[in-house]
Scaffold this motif. Structure first.
Motif, PDB file in Angstrom:
ATOM      1  N   PHE A  22      39.953  83.554  40.720  1.00 23.99           N
ATOM      2  CA  PHE A  22      40.577  84.868  40.830  1.00 23.99           C
ATOM      3  C   PHE A  22      41.782  85.004  39.909  1.00 23.99           C
ATOM      4  O   PHE A  22      42.047  86.097  39.412  1.00 23.99           O
ATOM      5  N   TYR A  23      42.537  83.917  39.730  1.00 23.33           N
ATOM      6  CA  TYR A  23      43.772  84.041  38.941  1.00 23.33           C
ATOM      7  C   TYR A  23      44.081  82.748  38.174  1.00 23.33           C
ATOM      8  O   TYR A  23      45.008  82.015  38.522  1.00 23.33           O
ATOM      9  N   PRO A  24      43.332  82.466  37.120  1.00 23.14           N
ATOM     10  CA  PRO A  24      43.651  81.286  36.295  1.00 23.14           C
ATOM     11  C   PRO A  24      45.043  81.399  35.673  1.00 23.14           C
ATOM     12  O   PRO A  24      45.494  82.500  35.352  1.00 23.14           O
ATOM     13  N   HIS A  25      45.699  80.254  35.544  1.00 22.04           N
ATOM     14  CA  HIS A  25      47.040  80.178  34.977  1.00 22.04           C
ATOM     15  C   HIS A  25      47.062  79.174  33.823  1.00 22.04           C
ATOM     16  O   HIS A  25      46.049  78.559  33.501  1.00 22.04           O
ATOM     17  N   THR A  26      48.240  79.007  33.232  1.00 30.07           N
ATOM     18  CA  THR A  26      48.359  78.080  32.104  1.00 30.07           C
ATOM     19  C   THR A  26      48.250  76.628  32.545  1.00 30.07           C
ATOM     20  O   THR A  26      47.958  75.759  31.724  1.00 30.07           O
ATOM     21  N   ASN A  27      48.501  76.338  33.818  1.00 35.47           N
ATOM     22  CA  ASN A  27      48.223  75.013  34.372  1.00 35.47           C
ATOM     23  C   ASN A  27      47.841  75.183  35.839  1.00 35.47           C
ATOM     24  O   ASN A  27      48.008  76.273  36.407  1.00 35.47           O
ATOM     25  N   ASP A  68      56.292  76.896  36.044  1.00 31.43           N
ATOM     26  CA  ASP A  68      55.857  76.871  34.643  1.00 31.43           C
ATOM     27  C   ASP A  68      54.366  77.151  34.503  1.00 31.43           C
ATOM     28  O   ASP A  68      53.793  77.000  33.430  1.00 31.43           O
ATOM     29  N   ALA A  69      53.709  77.568  35.595  1.00 32.00           N
ATOM     30  CA  ALA A  69      52.318  78.035  35.545  1.00 32.00           C
ATOM     31  C   ALA A  69      52.354  79.550  35.442  1.00 32.00           C
ATOM     32  O   ALA A  69      52.736  80.240  36.396  1.00 32.00           O
ATOM     33  N   TRP A  70      51.972  80.069  34.285  1.00 28.96           N
ATOM     34  CA  TRP A  70      52.029  81.508  34.050  1.00 28.96           C
ATOM     35  C   TRP A  70      50.625  82.089  34.072  1.00 28.96           C
ATOM     36  O   TRP A  70      49.674  81.470  33.581  1.00 28.96           O
ATOM     37  N   PRO A  71      50.466  83.297  34.639  1.00 25.87           N
ATOM     38  CA  PRO A  71      49.132  83.862  34.833  1.00 25.87           C
ATOM     39  C   PRO A  71      48.464  84.293  33.538  1.00 25.87           C
ATOM     40  O   PRO A  71      49.114  84.807  32.620  1.00 25.87           O
ATOM     41  N   TYR A  77      48.207  92.766  37.776  1.00 27.54           N
ATOM     42  CA  TYR A  77      49.113  93.862  38.115  1.00 27.54           C
ATOM     43  C   TYR A  77      50.420  93.745  37.345  1.00 27.54           C
ATOM     44  O   TYR A  77      51.073  94.750  37.037  1.00 27.54           O
ATOM     45  N   ILE A  78      50.802  92.502  37.032  1.00 24.40           N
ATOM     46  CA  ILE A  78      52.050  92.280  36.301  1.00 24.40           C
ATOM     47  C   ILE A  78      52.028  93.000  34.965  1.00 24.40           C
ATOM     48  O   ILE A  78      53.050  93.502  34.492  1.00 24.40           O
ATOM     49  N   GLN A 101      60.645  95.143  35.077  1.00 27.09           N
ATOM     50  CA  GLN A 101      59.965  95.040  36.360  1.00 27.09           C
ATOM     51  C   GLN A 101      59.258  93.704  36.516  1.00 27.09           C
ATOM     52  O   GLN A 101      59.237  93.126  37.606  1.00 27.09           O
ATOM     53  N   GLN A 102      58.703  93.197  35.430  1.00 22.41           N
ATOM     54  CA  GLN A 102      58.065  91.878  35.480  1.00 22.41           C
ATOM     55  C   GLN A 102      59.089  90.806  35.834  1.00 22.41           C
ATOM     56  O   GLN A 102      58.818  89.915  36.645  1.00 22.41           O
TER      57      GLN A 102
END
Length: 297
Positions: A124-129, A227-230, A237-238, A245-246
């Motif tokens: 649903f929401y992979p991140h950088t790690n 440090d895990a960014w979407p 939504y971000i 706002q982010q």
């Protein structure tokens, strides 16, 4: 709070049960707040920004699948995450800087409360790690009869299975016929109220319908290292927010430590959750409108 053996078990298997994750006083207060929300749902006839209603819900028989974003609905749920034994477990498993991804309170109603089909949160929401996990706080005793969380040990080290339907739509669930879906290895996580399950974001998990005469109330906090960014996906939504706002949103979701502005990149299997299902308002609606196949019969 966790022993070395517990930490090693989590790293190897991708899940863990922790007893007495909250104090009796914290548990009692969360139960009181939750039952108050359920009572107030008697006056609600359609799902809204607070409630996801289950089939058969009505004034005489309130039936919920979920209370949405409980940490925003009542400040005590946020306080428990930031100031309890849960906080220390988060620090041990994720590190000194951690952020809330989302929260939910699944109120699986008795007598057939909706199943959650097998899936990996990472889809649903992979991140950088993938230093990401979900805590499931048991607000009531969880038994084999009232739809406990089930996990497949070690699946967090394997592939990200397709969560798309036969029509190619992201349905938020794996196909029970996928050869990499080894349901025979599934483990049910049961325990007393006040206990907490933990599962890694890549761990395959699901839960059957509640066939008991008691609700299964579980409070979920999905958290990650700062440090895990979407990437694209459930956190998209971000991208609709302004830069200010982010930043404000990130600060609002910080649990411990400070924001980390250098994303840590890790080579990981990633599938993006597209094209979207017709209704993406909750996992229940994604799975239903996306045409997910049930593994629960």
């Amino acid at each position: 709070m966790l022993t070395k053996d517990q930490t090693e078990f989590y790293v190897e298997n991708g899940y863990l049960l922790v007893e007495d994750a909250v104090t009796p006083e914290q548990l009692g207060r969360m139960q009181e707040i939750t039952h108050d929300f359920i009572e107030r749902s008697r006056n609600v006839s359609q799902s809204n920004d607070v409630y996801d209603l289950d089939e058969g819900h009505g004034p005489e028989n309130p039936r919920l699948t979920r209370i949405k974003l409980p940490h925003k609905q009542h400040p005590f749920f946020w306080d428990v995450l930031k100031n309890s034994r849960i906080t220390e477990v988060l620090r041990q498993l994720v590190g000194p800087d951690a952020v809330l991804q989302t929260s939910k309170l699944n109120a699986k109603a008795p007598g057939g409360g909706a199943a959650v089909e097998w899936h990996q949160d990472w889809a649903f929401y992979p991140h950088t790690n993938d230093d990401m996990l979900a805590f499931g706080v048991f607000l009531e005793d969880v038994t084999e009869e009232n739809g406990p969380l089930q996990v497949i040990p070690g699946s967090h080290k394997g592939p990200i299975l397709s969560h798309n339907s036969a029509e190619g739509v992201f349905c938020g669930a794996v196909d029970p016929g996928d050869p990499d879906f080894r349901i025979e290895k599934a483990v049910k996580i049961t325990g007393k109220a006040g206990s907490m399950s933990i599962h890694h974001a890549r761990t395959l998990h699901g839960s059957a319908p509640n066939i008991s005469d008691r609700a299964r109330l579980m409070l979920f906090y999905e958290c990650c290292a700062a440090d895990a960014w979407p990437l694209m996906g459930g956190s998209a939504y971000i991208q609709r927010l302004s830069q200010q706002q982010q930043w404000d949103d990130l600060l609002d979701r910080m649990i411990i430590g400070d924001p980390v502005l250098q994303p840590r990149m890790k080579q990981l299997p990633v599938r993006l959750p597209y094209p979207p299902a017709a209704d993406v308002s909750s996992i229940f609606k994604v799975q239903k409108s996306g045409g997910a196949k049930s593994a629960f019969g």
